[in-house]
Design an enzyme around this catalytic site. Sequence first.
Site, PDB file in Angstrom:
ATOM      1  N   ASP A   1      39.161  50.844  44.657  1.00 21.83           N
ATOM      2  CA  ASP A   1      39.388  50.978  43.216  1.00 21.83           C
ATOM      3  C   ASP A   1      38.434  50.069  42.447  1.00 21.83           C
ATOM      4  OD1 ASP A   1      41.532  51.812  40.984  1.00 21.83           O
ATOM      5  OD2 ASP A   1      40.915  49.745  40.634  1.00 21.83           O
TER       6      ASP A   1
ATOM      7  N   TYR B   1      34.129  46.406  35.470  1.00 27.57           N
ATOM      8  CA  TYR B   1      34.034  45.358  36.495  1.00 27.57           C
ATOM      9  C   TYR B   1      32.569  44.988  36.786  1.00 27.57           C
ATOM     10  CZ  TYR B   1      38.878  46.847  37.525  1.00 27.57           C
ATOM     11  OH  TYR B   1      40.207  47.210  37.443  1.00 27.57           O
TER      12      TYR B   1
ATOM     13  N   LYS C   1      36.780  54.016  36.463  1.00 23.59           N
ATOM     14  CA  LYS C   1      37.482  54.165  35.176  1.00 23.59           C
ATOM     15  C   LYS C   1      36.481  54.080  34.034  1.00 23.59           C
ATOM     16  CE  LYS C   1      41.000  51.307  37.414  1.00 23.59           C
ATOM     17  NZ  LYS C   1      40.340  50.187  38.102  1.00 23.59           N
TER      18      LYS C   1
ATOM     19  N   HIS D   1      40.719  53.949  31.207  1.00 22.86           N
ATOM     20  CA  HIS D   1      41.153  52.597  31.567  1.00 22.86           C
ATOM     21  C   HIS D   1      42.284  52.082  30.672  1.00 22.86           C
ATOM     22  CE1 HIS D   1      39.340  48.906  33.795  1.00 22.86           C
ATOM     23  NE2 HIS D   1      40.638  48.766  33.654  1.00 22.86           N
TER      24      HIS D   1
END
Length: 286
Positions: free
Chosen positions: A55, A60, A89, A122
């Site tokens: 994930d 990120y 996401k 998200h």
Amino acid sequence: MTTTTNPITNLQSTTTLSNGVRMPWFGLGVFKVEEGAELIEAIKAAVKHGYRSIDTAAIYENESGVGQGIREALSESGLSRDQLFVTSKVWNADLGYEQTLAAFETSLTKLGLDYLDLYLIHWPVAGKYKEAWRALETLYKQGRVKAIGVSNFQIHHLKDLMETAEIKPMINQVELHPLLTQQELHSFAKEQSIQLEAWSPLMQGQLFEHPVLQEVAAKHCKSVAQVILRWDLQRGIITIPKSTKEQRIIENANVFDFELTSGDMEQIEALNENRRVGPDPDNFDF
Ligand code: NDP
């Protein structure tokens, strides 16, 4: 197992999403893991020890490293791409029909993949998520992504989205742990055939000293982390704990050789305080 039809017996066990796609119950999260050797090694270790689901998210800023880790893990293990399940996401700044389509391409390019298994909105940014959802529907119909879903959606967000959506979200990934059990959302999701997925299942490391969890763990000769992750699975909730340490990656997944009793499950359920480590989906400003 009380809440699922497929038995959950190992790291490769899957739940069947509402569109028939099979998604592993257990995966590796990589939030806050920077690009580089630590990330690549964590993914390789996870796959080596049986994990099949990763994930990540555009925000990120580690999709390139995740892609590298996946390529190396596949070549070392001899697995094929379709044996892994990769989630990313779309970030809030990219919510909009055209922007979301473009963000998807950027994520795929960084990951070095030609499809995603799961793509999520998200956060439920007011006034923006419906257009983004149309983009996810397009990507899904084009076969660029095997399943689509949302993250951090409360019941009212889901209801609002489903009023106009052509395709129902298959997943809702939310903060969920023993201090935030999300019972109401879980019931609603089950009614709607939306699979719930837990983020920060270990409350980012804040639960290990909890006396009740320690007591349950001692009873089963397991760690607190293992008890929490087992509790997720027995509730029928996908879980994606993050660790970059090989020993913990192994430990976290070592949850298929014991079963919590209904008494244990209730005791953990009763710890709920509606307490979050992350932002409140009804009150965020990013
Ligand atoms: P987790 O609840 O998974 O906790 C991770 C922390 O616990 C890390 O500090 C890790 O340290 C430590 N840890 C992990 N296993 C053990 C263990 N067995 N014993 C002791 N410490 C342990 O937090 P995350 O916030 O990372 O959540 C998991 C994943 O969920 C994320 O990585 C991300 O993929 C996703 N997520 C999604 C969000 C969303 O908005 N959709 C928001 C936040 C997360 P170490 O690495 O040093 O082992």
